[in-house]
Design a protein around this motif. Structure first.
Motif, PDB file in Angstrom:
ATOM      1  N   LYS A 105      -1.801  -0.922  -4.672  1.00  0.00           N
ATOM      2  CA  LYS A 105      -2.864   0.042  -3.988  1.00  0.00           C
ATOM      3  C   LYS A 105      -2.286   1.455  -3.499  1.00  0.00           C
ATOM      4  N   ILE A 106      -3.159   2.421  -3.721  1.00  0.00           N
ATOM      5  CA  ILE A 106      -2.609   3.528  -3.237  1.00  0.00           C
ATOM      6  C   ILE A 106      -3.666   4.033  -2.353  1.00  0.00           C
ATOM      7  N   ARG A 115       0.415  10.055  -7.851  1.00  0.00           N
ATOM      8  CA  ARG A 115      -0.461   8.955  -8.028  1.00  0.00           C
ATOM      9  C   ARG A 115      -0.814   8.456  -9.307  1.00  0.00           C
ATOM     10  N   GLU A 116      -0.638   9.347 -10.132  1.00  0.00           N
ATOM     11  CA  GLU A 116      -0.702   8.966 -11.743  1.00  0.00           C
ATOM     12  C   GLU A 116       0.536   8.327 -12.148  1.00  0.00           C
ATOM     13  N   ARG A 117       1.889   8.760 -11.709  1.00  0.00           N
ATOM     14  CA  ARG A 117       3.034   7.956 -11.947  1.00  0.00           C
ATOM     15  C   ARG A 117       2.931   6.450 -11.483  1.00  0.00           C
ATOM     16  N   ILE A 118       2.340   6.237 -10.306  1.00  0.00           N
ATOM     17  CA  ILE A 118       2.418   4.917  -9.750  1.00  0.00           C
ATOM     18  C   ILE A 118       1.481   4.259 -10.285  1.00  0.00           C
ATOM     19  N   ARG A 119       0.165   4.863 -10.702  1.00  0.00           N
ATOM     20  CA  ARG A 119      -0.898   3.961 -11.573  1.00  0.00           C
ATOM     21  C   ARG A 119      -0.381   3.630 -12.925  1.00  0.00           C
ATOM     22  N   ASP A 120       0.376   4.550 -13.528  1.00  0.00           N
ATOM     23  CA  ASP A 120       0.719   4.036 -15.021  1.00  0.00           C
ATOM     24  C   ASP A 120       1.891   2.952 -14.726  1.00  0.00           C
ATOM     25  N   GLN A 121       2.517   2.992 -13.944  1.00  0.00           N
ATOM     26  CA  GLN A 121       3.888   1.911 -13.802  1.00  0.00           C
ATOM     27  C   GLN A 121       3.489   0.729 -12.992  1.00  0.00           C
ATOM     28  N   PRO A 133      -0.104  -0.756 -12.049  1.00  0.00           N
ATOM     29  CA  PRO A 133      -1.674  -0.378 -11.742  1.00  0.00           C
ATOM     30  C   PRO A 133      -2.223  -1.355 -10.753  1.00  0.00           C
ATOM     31  N   GLN A 134      -1.466  -2.503 -10.336  1.00  0.00           N
ATOM     32  CA  GLN A 134      -1.786  -3.559  -9.530  1.00  0.00           C
ATOM     33  C   GLN A 134      -1.520  -2.964  -8.017  1.00  0.00           C
ATOM     34  N   ARG A 175       0.840  -1.134  -0.078  1.00  0.00           N
ATOM     35  CA  ARG A 175      -0.127  -0.018   0.048  1.00  0.00           C
ATOM     36  C   ARG A 175       0.822   1.270  -0.080  1.00  0.00           C
TER      37      ARG A 175
END
Length: 599
Positions: A464-465, A453-459, A461-462, A440
């Protein structure tokens, strides 16, 4: 068709870019990650950082010298425009926190432009129309402005104009930051009513014979215990930050400020020319009104005033503390960050130790400062208890950091953050699939335009933020292990260690911002030898992969626990006898002040 003359983009505001030219971005902060599909498709380059990391510490020391010299000059001018005769220390308390940040910010912006001009003497750009310029209300407004593109556009435009460049300009509204959130302005009506009642009751029992405590980081219950145990000799104060209106500019007073001579080099001459219209209004136009409000709200000249953070941003507190110190009040500072005593070049520590009479550290000592440094149980870590791991919890809590895209203080360079995000990705990608699925990520509350958040989701996606609606204490309690990648910038790692929560830390020691004091090297090395701290994100991830499933067994190995204990004794001091220790210290302060009064 592209012209040959390069175009300077000073900020991320695209309305001030001319893509008919080759764009030169002044820094990484100009390129928002969320807008990458746009700027990747234009002809551009990013200016390299104008200093090497090995020079950052030298710059930091130079700017501290400039600060002290300018303060000696400004205190005379401030007395002149307000018809007062206050000491240098008085003005240090009131304008020091803004001035030190201002000097660091202006040096960075000026040096960045000089570096660009040496490489591209023939260039064009678009500046902000001068009628759109604003003057910050106070220090907290200034700091919030500095986080934003529009105010940085104003600064760059102003410096380029001072340098003699007559560039095209455009109008653009400089936003007004919402600072109320930092002072409880967004509470619900029930919490506001309770706080108002609490503040009124606190004020009833305040008097001049007490140590008055403002934003000391004692938990409310612990603060109540301390007040009760000292028979009200130590008492809370909650009459703080005062919002100010926008005042008409007093050109006569600001002209006096503009007549200063700060030095002979170009940077110091620029400061002398621009400071008069950059100084926040509460120090010039709003000074007398704020002074009256401060005198109405606070008990004048108590025995002692103690705070952890009010020295920085609480304008009414600053005037109260400054005026009280002139009359003999003892000023007491309290550590409020986990990096104090550890980081080699730490602006917060150096500033506070030059401000107060006595400073309470979390265990470390220092003998080269104005303040007497006394190790005490850390208020922020008081009564922290071991968090029991839930039997079914295998979650990993990864707390990340954030910082403005434009330098606010040395030695925190923007290139530090480019490397930071790279290491963040290396760490997550190196976690085994089973481990990664339990991760997390808790980004900082303020994104500051990094689009984390966008950086992490792009790299990933699995992954959890976590949202900040979940209290950190609860999140820490529910995880099996805490992970930090910014130990010299934050405090949560110290809270995790104090709770005896299994912890893994990694950071890049190659940056000046991560340089360690000589006094801390041995204890940091001990943590590294016991696989708590890592210099490499991949090695940190591999360590987690190897101990996942047996974290408690790994964490509780005697040698590792001894290393953690040794570190906390020095930099995160806690004690079951904290109430006795703090009660004695409060009593000692009053006794000392009474003796001084007799003499």
């Amino acid at each position: 068709m592209k012209t040959n003359i390069p175009f300077l983009a000073t900020t991320a505001i695209e309305e001030f870019w001319d893509t008919s030219h080759r764009i030169v971005f002044l820094s990484l902060g100009c390129k928002r990650y969320s807008r990458r599909n746009f700027w990747r498709n234009i002809v551009s380059e990013t200016l390299p950082v104008y200093f090497e990391e090995k020079e950052a510490g030298q710059i930091y020391c130079y700017l501290n010298i400039v600060y002290e010299r300018i303060l000696l000059i400004l205190h005379k001018q401030m007395n002149r425009i307000h018809g007062t005769d206050f000491s240098v220390r008085y003005w240090r308390i009131i304008l020091g926190s803004w001035l030190i940040f201002y000097i660091h910010v202006m040096f960075d912006r000026f040096s960045n432009l000089e570096h660009f001009i040496k490489l591209y003497p023939d260039f064009t750009s678009i500046g902000l129309e001068r009628r759109c310029f604003i003057i910050p209300k106070d220090t907290v407004h200034f700091i919030n402005h500095i986080k934003n593109d529009d105010y940085n556009l104003q600064i760059y435009s102003n410096i380029l104009a001072w340098m003699g460049y007559k560039l095209p300009t455009k109008e653009f509204k400089v936003s007004t930051p919402d600072v109320a959130v930092y002072f409880g302005g967004k509470r619900g009506w029930i919490k506001k009513a309770l706080r108002c009642t609490y503040e009124k009751n606190c004020k009833i029992f305040q008097n001049k014979n007490q140590v008055l405590l403002s934003n000391t980081y004692f938990p409310y219950l612990s603060l109540f215990k301390l007040s009760f145990n000292t028979k009200a000799s130590a008492w809370p104060v909650n009459q703080g930050y005062q919002p100010l209106p926008v005042f008409p500019v007093d050109h006569a007073k600001r002209k006096i400020l503009g007549s200063c001579d700060f030095g002979d080099n170009k940077f110091e001459k620029m400061l002398a020319a621009l400071i008069s219209y950059d100084m926040p209004q509460y120090m010039v136009e709003g000074f007398s009104i704020l002074k009256e409000k401060s005198e109405e709200r606070f008990v004048p000249a108590p025995k002692a005033i103690m705070s952890a953070i009010s020295w920085w941003f609480d304008n009414a507190f600053q005037l109260w503390a400054a005026g009280s110190a002139e009359k003999g009040t003892l000023l007491l500072g309290v550590q409020h960050g986990g990096n104090y005593g550890i980081a080699k070049n730490l602006l917060g520590e150096d500033f506070e130790l030059g401000l107060v009479d006595k400073f309470y550290s979390w265990g470390w000592e220092r003998y080269d400062a104005y303040a007497e440094v006394l190790p005490m149980p850390a208020p922020k870590l008081i009564e922290k208890k071991k968090r029991k791991l839930r039997s079914n919890s295998l979650k990993l809590l990864y707390v990340t950091g954030s910082y403005p895209r434009y330098l606010v203080q040395f030695p925190w360079s923007v290139s530090f953050w480019e490397d930071y995000f790279l290491n963040q990705g290396l760490f997550i990608s190196s976690l085994a699939g089973t481990v990664q699925r339990q991760l997390r990520v808790r980004p900082h509350r303020e994104d500051l335009g990094w689009d984390v958040r966008e950086r992490i989701r792009d790299q990933f996606p699995q992954v959890k933020i976590e949202d900040w609606g979940i209290p950190f204490s609860r999140s820490l309690n529910e995880c099996s292990i805490y992970i930090s990648d910014h130990p010299l910038q934050g405090t949560t790692f110290m809270e995790a260690l104090s709770c005896k929560k299994p912890t893994v830390i990694f950071y890049n020691p190659g940056f000046a911002a991560n340089m360690i004091r000589d006094e801390a090297r041995e204890l940091i090395a001990e943590l590294k030898n016991n696989s708590v701290i890592f210099d490499d994100p991949v090695k940190a991830a591999n360590q987690l992969n190897s101990v996942y499933g047996s974290i408690e067994i790994w964490w509780n190995e005697p040698k590792r626990q001894k290393a953690v204990s040794n570190f906390l004794n020095r930099f995160g001091k806690s004690s079951s006898n904290w109430l006795r220790d703090w009660s004695r210290e409060m009593s000692n302060c009053i006794v000392t002040q009474n003796k001084r009064a007799i003499v």
